[in-house]
Scaffold this motif. Sequence first.
Motif, PDB file in Angstrom:
ATOM      1  N   ALA A 186       0.830  -1.205   0.000  1.00  0.00           N
ATOM      2  CA  ALA A 186       0.000   0.000   0.000  1.00  0.00           C
ATOM      3  C   ALA A 186       0.867   1.258   0.000  1.00  0.00           C
ATOM      4  CB  ALA A 186      -0.934  -0.008   1.201  1.00  0.00           C
ATOM      5  N   ALA A 187       1.950   1.235   0.785  1.00  0.00           N
ATOM      6  CA  ALA A 187       2.845   2.396   0.838  1.00  0.00           C
ATOM      7  C   ALA A 187       3.524   2.608  -0.512  1.00  0.00           C
ATOM      8  CB  ALA A 187       3.897   2.206   1.932  1.00  0.00           C
ATOM      9  N   LEU A 188       3.915   1.521  -1.150  1.00  0.00           N
ATOM     10  CA  LEU A 188       4.542   1.618  -2.464  1.00  0.00           C
ATOM     11  C   LEU A 188       3.557   2.175  -3.489  1.00  0.00           C
ATOM     12  CD1 LEU A 188       7.003   1.157  -4.243  1.00  0.00           C
ATOM     13  CD2 LEU A 188       6.250  -1.218  -4.539  1.00  0.00           C
ATOM     14  N   LYS A 189       2.340   1.663  -3.460  1.00  0.00           N
ATOM     15  CA  LYS A 189       1.311   2.144  -4.397  1.00  0.00           C
ATOM     16  C   LYS A 189       1.071   3.641  -4.181  1.00  0.00           C
ATOM     17  CE  LYS A 189      -3.395   1.395  -5.968  1.00  0.00           C
ATOM     18  NZ  LYS A 189      -4.656   0.699  -5.763  1.00  0.00           N
ATOM     19  N   TYR A 190       0.962   4.054  -2.939  1.00  0.00           N
ATOM     20  CA  TYR A 190       0.742   5.464  -2.620  1.00  0.00           C
ATOM     21  C   TYR A 190       1.879   6.327  -3.164  1.00  0.00           C
ATOM     22  CZ  TYR A 190       0.625   9.741   0.166  1.00  0.00           C
ATOM     23  OH  TYR A 190       0.640  11.050   0.560  1.00  0.00           O
ATOM     24  N   ARG A 191       3.107   5.886  -2.928  1.00  0.00           N
ATOM     25  CA  ARG A 191       4.261   6.675  -3.381  1.00  0.00           C
ATOM     26  C   ARG A 191       4.324   6.768  -4.900  1.00  0.00           C
ATOM     27  NH1 ARG A 191       6.699   3.908   1.441  1.00  0.00           N
ATOM     28  NH2 ARG A 191       6.824   5.583   2.958  1.00  0.00           N
ATOM     29  N   LEU A 192       4.013   5.666  -5.575  1.00  0.00           N
ATOM     30  CA  LEU A 192       4.075   5.658  -7.035  1.00  0.00           C
ATOM     31  C   LEU A 192       2.904   6.413  -7.659  1.00  0.00           C
ATOM     32  CD1 LEU A 192       5.140   1.939  -7.600  1.00  0.00           C
ATOM     33  CD2 LEU A 192       6.589   3.972  -7.801  1.00  0.00           C
ATOM     34  N   ASN A 193       1.707   6.125  -7.204  1.00  0.00           N
ATOM     35  CA  ASN A 193       0.511   6.694  -7.832  1.00  0.00           C
ATOM     36  C   ASN A 193       0.146   8.086  -7.318  1.00  0.00           C
ATOM     37  OD1 ASN A 193       0.276   4.366  -9.339  1.00  0.00           O
ATOM     38  ND2 ASN A 193      -1.196   3.428  -7.967  1.00  0.00           N
ATOM     39  N   ASP A 194       0.060   8.245  -6.019  1.00  0.00           N
ATOM     40  CA  ASP A 194      -0.393   9.521  -5.458  1.00  0.00           C
ATOM     41  C   ASP A 194       0.710  10.580  -5.427  1.00  0.00           C
ATOM     42  OD1 ASP A 194      -2.708   8.102  -5.124  1.00  0.00           O
ATOM     43  OD2 ASP A 194      -2.699   8.149  -2.931  1.00  0.00           O
ATOM     44  N   LEU A 195       1.920  10.159  -5.060  1.00  0.00           N
ATOM     45  CA  LEU A 195       3.021  11.115  -4.984  1.00  0.00           C
ATOM     46  C   LEU A 195       3.777  11.247  -6.306  1.00  0.00           C
ATOM     47  CD1 LEU A 195       4.518  10.282  -1.461  1.00  0.00           C
ATOM     48  CD2 LEU A 195       2.862  12.053  -2.062  1.00  0.00           C
ATOM     49  N   GLY A 196       3.571  10.293  -7.209  1.00  0.00           N
ATOM     50  CA  GLY A 196       4.231  10.339  -8.510  1.00  0.00           C
ATOM     51  C   GLY A 196       5.718  10.021  -8.457  1.00  0.00           C
ATOM     52  N   ALA A 197       6.127   9.258  -7.458  1.00  0.00           N
ATOM     53  CA  ALA A 197       7.543   8.913  -7.328  1.00  0.00           C
ATOM     54  C   ALA A 197       7.998   8.064  -8.508  1.00  0.00           C
ATOM     55  CB  ALA A 197       7.776   8.150  -6.023  1.00  0.00           C
ATOM     56  N   THR A 198       9.195   8.334  -8.966  1.00  0.00           N
ATOM     57  CA  THR A 198       9.795   7.507 -10.012  1.00  0.00           C
ATOM     58  C   THR A 198      10.949   6.691  -9.431  1.00  0.00           C
ATOM     59  OG1 THR A 198      11.248   9.320 -10.669  1.00  0.00           O
ATOM     60  CG2 THR A 198       9.172   9.054 -11.889  1.00  0.00           C
ATOM     61  N   ARG A 199      11.304   7.007  -8.201  1.00  0.00           N
ATOM     62  CA  ARG A 199      12.354   6.254  -7.521  1.00  0.00           C
ATOM     63  C   ARG A 199      11.974   6.102  -6.055  1.00  0.00           C
ATOM     64  NH1 ARG A 199      18.667   7.858  -6.528  1.00  0.00           N
ATOM     65  NH2 ARG A 199      19.336   5.771  -5.944  1.00  0.00           N
ATOM     66  N   ALA A 200      12.149   4.891  -5.533  1.00  0.00           N
ATOM     67  CA  ALA A 200      11.887   4.637  -4.117  1.00  0.00           C
ATOM     68  C   ALA A 200      13.059   3.856  -3.554  1.00  0.00           C
ATOM     69  CB  ALA A 200      10.596   3.847  -3.933  1.00  0.00           C
TER      70      ALA A 200
END
Length: 141
Positions: A2-16
């Motif tokens: 869920a945290a990964l999905k949030y970072r990728l989709n909601d925050l638009g992260a391209t790197r984690a």
Amino acid sequence: MAALKYRLNDLGATRAVYITDFSQGDHFKMCYLAAEKIGWVKPKKHKLEHIGFGTVMGDDGKRFKTRSGETVRLVDLLDEAVKRMETSLNERIEAGGAIITKEQVPEIAAAMGYGAVKLSEGRNRRSPLNPLQAQPLTIQN
């Protein structure tokens, strides 16, 4: 996930980048692979990394659990390493077995204490970390 999905989709992260002890490496590999298989991660767009470090062990030989709130802070571990080096160096000076002066002790103890922790972490990359193992870690929070 869920945290990964949030970072990728909601925050638009391209790197984690996740930094945890090395024993979590397989968990992150599985999460990254699952996220890629369900379409959350595009290999050309996203870069997911796990950086593992050694496991810090307590006096009982068991690894610290951060959620218990009873872990030793890194700064306390470093301070204890320096303190033990200062004690050892002063004992050597008093016994006539050191070629340094008392004035040099703080600087040399810091270099040696920090170096011992760093060496232990690097050397024990795949095994438990307690750089003060010769003298059990007894720091109280």
